[in-house]
Design an enzyme around this catalytic site. Sequence first.
Site, PDB file in Angstrom:
ATOM      1  N   LYS A  70       2.923  10.098   6.438  1.00 38.36           N
ATOM      2  CA  LYS A  70       1.873  10.990   5.932  1.00 38.36           C
ATOM      3  C   LYS A  70       0.735  11.075   6.938  1.00 38.36           C
ATOM      4  O   LYS A  70       0.538  10.159   7.747  1.00 38.36           O
ATOM      5  CB  LYS A  70       1.353  10.524   4.574  1.00 38.36           C
ATOM      6  CG  LYS A  70       0.685   9.156   4.590  1.00 38.36           C
ATOM      7  CD  LYS A  70       0.209   8.769   3.209  1.00 38.36           C
ATOM      8  CE  LYS A  70      -0.508   7.428   3.222  1.00 38.36           C
ATOM      9  NZ  LYS A  70      -1.765   7.425   3.978  1.00 38.36           N
ATOM     10  N   GLN A  76     -12.006  -0.081   4.189  1.00 40.40           N
ATOM     11  CA  GLN A  76     -11.000   0.599   3.370  1.00 40.40           C
ATOM     12  C   GLN A  76     -10.775  -0.134   2.051  1.00 40.40           C
ATOM     13  O   GLN A  76     -10.389   0.473   1.057  1.00 40.40           O
ATOM     14  CB  GLN A  76      -9.662   0.701   4.115  1.00 40.40           C
ATOM     15  CG  GLN A  76      -9.738   1.357   5.468  1.00 40.40           C
ATOM     16  CD  GLN A  76      -9.868   0.338   6.584  1.00 40.40           C
ATOM     17  OE1 GLN A  76     -10.755  -0.510   6.565  1.00 40.40           O
ATOM     18  NE2 GLN A  76      -8.993   0.411   7.576  1.00 40.40           N
ATOM     19  N   LYS A  82      -2.129   2.545   2.665  1.00 33.55           N
ATOM     20  CA  LYS A  82      -2.438   2.832   4.065  1.00 33.55           C
ATOM     21  C   LYS A  82      -3.663   3.750   4.173  1.00 33.55           C
ATOM     22  O   LYS A  82      -4.044   4.428   3.228  1.00 33.55           O
ATOM     23  CB  LYS A  82      -1.233   3.488   4.747  1.00 33.55           C
ATOM     24  CG  LYS A  82       0.015   2.587   4.773  1.00 33.55           C
ATOM     25  CD  LYS A  82      -0.197   1.363   5.661  1.00 33.55           C
ATOM     26  CE  LYS A  82       1.056   0.506   5.761  1.00 33.55           C
ATOM     27  NZ  LYS A  82       1.185  -0.460   4.671  1.00 33.55           N
ATOM     28  N   ASP A  83      -4.247   3.773   5.371  1.00 31.56           N
ATOM     29  CA  ASP A  83      -5.441   4.580   5.634  1.00 31.56           C
ATOM     30  C   ASP A  83      -5.203   6.052   5.318  1.00 31.56           C
ATOM     31  O   ASP A  83      -4.083   6.549   5.437  1.00 31.56           O
ATOM     32  CB  ASP A  83      -5.849   4.461   7.107  1.00 31.56           C
ATOM     33  CG  ASP A  83      -6.187   3.031   7.502  1.00 31.56           C
ATOM     34  OD1 ASP A  83      -5.257   2.232   7.637  1.00 31.56           O
ATOM     35  OD2 ASP A  83      -7.376   2.742   7.662  1.00 31.56           O
ATOM     36  N   LYS A  84      -6.278   6.741   4.970  1.00 27.85           N
ATOM     37  CA  LYS A  84      -6.176   8.185   4.753  1.00 27.85           C
ATOM     38  C   LYS A  84      -6.256   8.928   6.078  1.00 27.85           C
ATOM     39  O   LYS A  84      -5.341   9.664   6.445  1.00 27.85           O
ATOM     40  CB  LYS A  84      -7.277   8.679   3.810  1.00 27.85           C
ATOM     41  CG  LYS A  84      -7.230  10.202   3.628  1.00 27.85           C
ATOM     42  CD  LYS A  84      -8.353  10.728   2.754  1.00 27.85           C
ATOM     43  CE  LYS A  84      -8.250  12.256   2.661  1.00 27.85           C
ATOM     44  NZ  LYS A  84      -9.329  12.828   1.832  1.00 27.85           N
TER      45      LYS A  84
END
Length: 660
Positions: A257, A381, A286-288
Amino acid sequence: MEWETLPFFISDHEGFHGTIKTSPKDFVVTEIDIHGQLVTDPNIQGTQTKTVYQGTIKDVKSKQTQPDEIDISNQDCIDLNVILNPSVRKELEHFTNKIRAKTSPCEGEQENMELSLGTFADKNLRAVVHRAVRQTFPFLQTVTNQSEIRVREDQDFKDLSKLSSEGEAEEFFRFIDAKVPGSAFTFLPDHSKEHRTSVHHFVSLRFGKLVETKSFTDQNKTSITVRLRDKSKQPKKRGIADCQEEEVTYTAFTLQKENLETLEAISYMAVVLGVLPSDFTYAGIKDKKAVTYQSMVVKKISPEQLLEKVADFDRRGMKISRIHPVFEPLKLGRLQGNHFELVIRDLKPHGKHELAMLEELIREAVEHVKNCGFVNYYGPQRFGSRTCVQADRIGLALLKEEMETSVKLFFTPEDGDNLQNKAKQHFLLTGNAKESLALMPAYKARERLMLRALHRYGSGREGCTRSWLSLPHAMRLFYLHSYCSRVWNEAAAYRLQKLGFKAVQGDLVWSGSKRGCKNTTEDELNAPQVQVVTAEEEMDDVFSLEQVILTMPGNNVKYPENLVGKWYEDRLAKDGLGSCRFRVNPLKLNIPGCYRPLLAKPQTITYSFRTAEESQTTGESLMTGQSDEPCAPSLSLEFDLDASCYATVCLREIMKYHVS
């Protein structure tokens, strides 16, 4: 203590300035599975052969007293005088009179005012007794314990009687008990919208799986009609044997993604596949603002069904690969770590250093962190992207079981005039979940799930609880873990400030050889593996700071036996958690706690420095969308970190600069 104000660096190098995440492609994260392989590795076997499926039956109830749910709608109501002997019938009349009179139970009687009607060996006869009692006395609940039938006051009836007359409540419960297909019950006209909303919420909350409600207006009079749901649409009950024979389908895949939240991606996939978001499991969020690769498992979807939808996911910017069947869902924390490929742009030295010294400053910084590591703080995060209300404050409210407060915090709008903030503001001002849902953008998955539940169940304590339950279990845990992570960060700063950079008496360390998070999930890091540093061990320097661990609060952990332990006690008491059991039973959440190394080190770290001229030659300005501006020096970094360690925290130590 906010991320930007966290103290303490391990190394004394100078560091440098720079910008991360100029674009998502500057921050690439690839999950490392528990076998130490990248989830994108093409050499990993992509299929598994199922041999014997070991099914698991969950929530099988033991033989205990439970309200009977026998459907005998086709049987005639039988006179209780016929099926109960005179003495029991007389006791029952006396019992019901006491309930209606609201008098206290006599001495020796149970406080919950239960009465035994005797034992009935025949199952069909028990069904007749249940039906007859509930038709004659709708305010009673009948329960079975083996072959004995007992009666007690029905709390649901009592609650409905506060919203309607007792006579109307009796007729409603007779309607519910009869379960006649196609039947309906209409409450008396009600001019108060607020009161009608309360009735809607009550019926949906107690009987939502059996009936549906709707308001109708006739001649300026509004009434609520309750209809029995179509039986063909209701889930059929299955026996234990059916559950044992059924083989649940699980399909694993790798998700790529870009610039997308994990839950946002899951919500979209759930809609396309026709399953619930809770049917997806993953090892970590996970990070955006990044390009991320991670393993996932979806329940009730075959590999063939998933392959059919690959094109739909591509259109949303998600790519699916390595699709294969597996035996079970993926557990949170079941990964070895993550591999990072980062680009830091707009490099410049701190203070008075010349630009010509930049490459030497970078080399020195990378070598120091490679050898000495960094303070293993949780990164920004962990606390969410919010600026007004961060996730740890919501987690604290949940730990205190302040459900309504937690929902208000969740819907506190951020700065800005976008649609999601307007929807949140509207909900806080009006409490109207239906209207707020219409305003909320489709991609805000969490907010929409909660608003749907709030619309159905109301915004009281129970409705707020239901709204949290509408989120996947891992997402509910995120908020509690966020609070515990905040406490851990503050504990780490306090530990280094008060006790310095060596292992001292009372510190916690791994027993035996040095241990880290590698190959070990948070749930597995429990008390028996931990020992306390003694005075002799401190004097002989038996342990290093690298071996010291700190406690993540929970109900199955021990705390340091020095002033840091007292700090934990005071810190939790300050937030009103002095006696907290770290369980939130209404939300089915349990926080056992774990231990986290005070320091962490990147593995296999490599870097490549590009001067401004080299960056210009490679066309990096075009890649970042800044073609009108001259190129600045940039740095490419690659390294691995153990599970639950943060690249932003590692960069903070390298650069001596708070990045986010």
